[in-house]
Write an enzyme that holds these catalytic residues in place. Sequence first.
Site, PDB file in Angstrom:
ATOM      1  N   SER A  28       0.814  -1.211   0.000  1.00 36.37           N
ATOM      2  CA  SER A  28       0.000   0.000   0.000  1.00 36.37           C
ATOM      3  C   SER A  28       0.850   1.264   0.000  1.00 36.37           C
ATOM      4  O   SER A  28       0.712   2.126  -0.872  1.00 36.37           O
ATOM      5  CB  SER A  28      -0.931  -0.009   1.220  1.00 36.37           C
ATOM      6  OG  SER A  28      -1.622   1.212   1.344  1.00 36.37           O
ATOM      7  N   GLN A  29       1.765   1.395   0.952  1.00 31.85           N
ATOM      8  CA  GLN A  29       2.600   2.592   1.015  1.00 31.85           C
ATOM      9  C   GLN A  29       3.642   2.615  -0.097  1.00 31.85           C
ATOM     10  O   GLN A  29       3.899   3.662  -0.702  1.00 31.85           O
ATOM     11  CB  GLN A  29       3.288   2.677   2.378  1.00 31.85           C
ATOM     12  CG  GLN A  29       2.370   3.059   3.524  1.00 31.85           C
ATOM     13  CD  GLN A  29       1.903   4.507   3.455  1.00 31.85           C
ATOM     14  OE1 GLN A  29       2.510   5.355   2.805  1.00 31.85           O
ATOM     15  NE2 GLN A  29       0.801   4.793   4.120  1.00 31.85           N
ATOM     16  N   THR A  85       8.451  -6.572  10.734  1.00 29.96           N
ATOM     17  CA  THR A  85       9.076  -7.816  11.174  1.00 29.96           C
ATOM     18  C   THR A  85      10.005  -8.418  10.128  1.00 29.96           C
ATOM     19  O   THR A  85      10.742  -9.358  10.429  1.00 29.96           O
ATOM     20  CB  THR A  85       7.998  -8.840  11.555  1.00 29.96           C
ATOM     21  OG1 THR A  85       7.044  -8.956  10.487  1.00 29.96           O
ATOM     22  CG2 THR A  85       7.266  -8.404  12.823  1.00 29.96           C
ATOM     23  N   SER A  86       9.988  -7.893   8.905  1.00 31.76           N
ATOM     24  CA  SER A  86      10.879  -8.381   7.846  1.00 31.76           C
ATOM     25  C   SER A  86      12.075  -7.467   7.626  1.00 31.76           C
ATOM     26  O   SER A  86      13.045  -7.847   6.961  1.00 31.76           O
ATOM     27  CB  SER A  86      10.106  -8.509   6.522  1.00 31.76           C
ATOM     28  OG  SER A  86       8.995  -9.360   6.647  1.00 31.76           O
ATOM     29  N   GLN A  87      12.018  -6.269   8.163  1.00 29.81           N
ATOM     30  CA  GLN A  87      13.001  -5.247   7.803  1.00 29.81           C
ATOM     31  C   GLN A  87      14.420  -5.576   8.244  1.00 29.81           C
ATOM     32  O   GLN A  87      15.377  -5.340   7.497  1.00 29.81           O
ATOM     33  CB  GLN A  87      12.573  -3.894   8.373  1.00 29.81           C
ATOM     34  CG  GLN A  87      11.381  -3.292   7.660  1.00 29.81           C
ATOM     35  CD  GLN A  87      11.048  -1.898   8.152  1.00 29.81           C
ATOM     36  OE1 GLN A  87      11.776  -1.309   8.951  1.00 29.81           O
ATOM     37  NE2 GLN A  87       9.940  -1.359   7.671  1.00 29.81           N
ATOM     38  N   HIS A 109       8.273   4.053   9.414  1.00 28.61           N
ATOM     39  CA  HIS A 109       7.961   3.863  10.835  1.00 28.61           C
ATOM     40  C   HIS A 109       9.277   3.609  11.551  1.00 28.61           C
ATOM     41  O   HIS A 109      10.183   2.975  11.000  1.00 28.61           O
ATOM     42  CB  HIS A 109       7.000   2.679  10.995  1.00 28.61           C
ATOM     43  CG  HIS A 109       6.676   2.305  12.407  1.00 28.61           C
ATOM     44  ND1 HIS A 109       6.367   3.235  13.375  1.00 28.61           N
ATOM     45  CD2 HIS A 109       6.597   1.095  13.027  1.00 28.61           C
ATOM     46  CE1 HIS A 109       6.114   2.610  14.511  1.00 28.61           C
ATOM     47  NE2 HIS A 109       6.261   1.311  14.328  1.00 28.61           N
ATOM     48  N   ASP A 192       2.970   5.729  18.182  1.00 26.45           N
ATOM     49  CA  ASP A 192       2.306   4.875  17.198  1.00 26.45           C
ATOM     50  C   ASP A 192       1.963   3.513  17.799  1.00 26.45           C
ATOM     51  O   ASP A 192       0.834   3.029  17.664  1.00 26.45           O
ATOM     52  CB  ASP A 192       3.199   4.705  15.972  1.00 26.45           C
ATOM     53  CG  ASP A 192       2.527   3.919  14.859  1.00 26.45           C
ATOM     54  OD1 ASP A 192       1.745   4.522  14.104  1.00 26.45           O
ATOM     55  OD2 ASP A 192       2.773   2.703  14.747  1.00 26.45           O
ATOM     56  N   GLU A 228     -25.302  -2.905  17.424  1.00 28.87           N
ATOM     57  CA  GLU A 228     -25.161  -1.836  18.411  1.00 28.87           C
ATOM     58  C   GLU A 228     -23.738  -1.610  18.907  1.00 28.87           C
ATOM     59  O   GLU A 228     -23.386  -0.486  19.264  1.00 28.87           O
ATOM     60  CB  GLU A 228     -26.094  -2.105  19.605  1.00 28.87           C
ATOM     61  CG  GLU A 228     -27.568  -2.217  19.234  1.00 28.87           C
ATOM     62  CD  GLU A 228     -28.066  -1.019  18.427  1.00 28.87           C
ATOM     63  OE1 GLU A 228     -27.541   0.101  18.626  1.00 28.87           O
ATOM     64  OE2 GLU A 228     -28.970  -1.187  17.597  1.00 28.87           O
ATOM     65  N   SER A 253     -27.841  11.983  19.346  1.00 29.35           N
ATOM     66  CA  SER A 253     -29.027  12.426  20.071  1.00 29.35           C
ATOM     67  C   SER A 253     -28.639  12.851  21.485  1.00 29.35           C
ATOM     68  O   SER A 253     -27.591  12.444  22.010  1.00 29.35           O
ATOM     69  CB  SER A 253     -30.051  11.297  20.146  1.00 29.35           C
ATOM     70  OG  SER A 253     -29.570  10.244  20.975  1.00 29.35           O
TER      71      SER A 253
END
Length: 337
Positions: A28-29, A85-87, A109, A192, A228, A253
């Site tokens: 995504s990023q 966790t892969s970095q 991050h 974060d 609910e 309300s």
Amino acid sequence: MAIETLYDSDADLTIIQGRKVAIIGYGSQGHAHAMNLRDSGVEVAIGLREGSKSREKAEEAGFKVLTNAEAAKWADVIMLLAPDTSQAAIFTEDIEPNLEDGNALFFGHGLNIHFGLIKPAENITIGMVAPKGPGHLVRRQFVDGKGVPCLIATEQDPKGEGRELTLSYAAAIGGARAGVIPTTFKDETETDLFGEQAVLCGGVEYLIMNGFEVLTEAGYEPEMAYFEVCHELKLIVDLIVEGGIKNMNYSCSDTAEFGGYLSGPRVIDASVKERMKDVLTDIQDGTFVKRLVANVEGGNKELEDLRAKVNSHPIEQTGSQLRDLMSWVKNPLDATA
């Protein structure tokens, strides 16, 4: 004191335009960063592991696709957008051997740098550019001539160019159109993780499940309980995002607002706040990260066990059945949707 905010007029786009940028990861990023950088006149390549399913998508988008190691060797600026966790493994195996004096290593991050899981050499600039929104929003806002606010930080700055380089990068992905906020790796990482664990993921998740259990154990139908305590949550969150808690209360309300004031502090009382402080302490002192690393080294067994437990909660079956009635709801876990 108002927090410092930087805009396009503060940034020099030519700085990042003069660098070759490798985006490691095309999720995504990664997709959004790569597309926006390219549209801003930056030379971009995508780094992916051998056999990655994302290779075809990146090539179809017209990007040069290399292995992680090739991309690291080719680039001046490397943005590591693979999962947290892969970095560390990617850095050790593919990036570190190919870093050269004066290169910059960027992150979306700060976890791996702040907690010392990745330790680049002292001659490498370490920076962060973190859009405060998902990749599809970063891309859509950019295309519309707008942007998503970004955080920037510099952890290691041997050439004294870290702030200007991260700001230039942030501007190239559209962040400076909305506002770029300088911070630190420490503050970004710890806030974060706390937000995820105590409120956004952990807190809300277990608040919903406990609310569901209270109603069903009291004899109410699961479908009523789901509506609910879970389904209507999006309505409330959207109101808060649009105008804050005040706007949410204004839009509800009087009955809902009054009841919330009375019962909210009974559910989320001072004892909950104290336990939230304990969560923050576990993040700050590294307790959480040690457990995260142990989970990865153990083959993700603890994560998979915890995931299975939550996925088997009765609210999941009820929710799945009710969402089938809602034509406007798309299930991202359904590959055919």
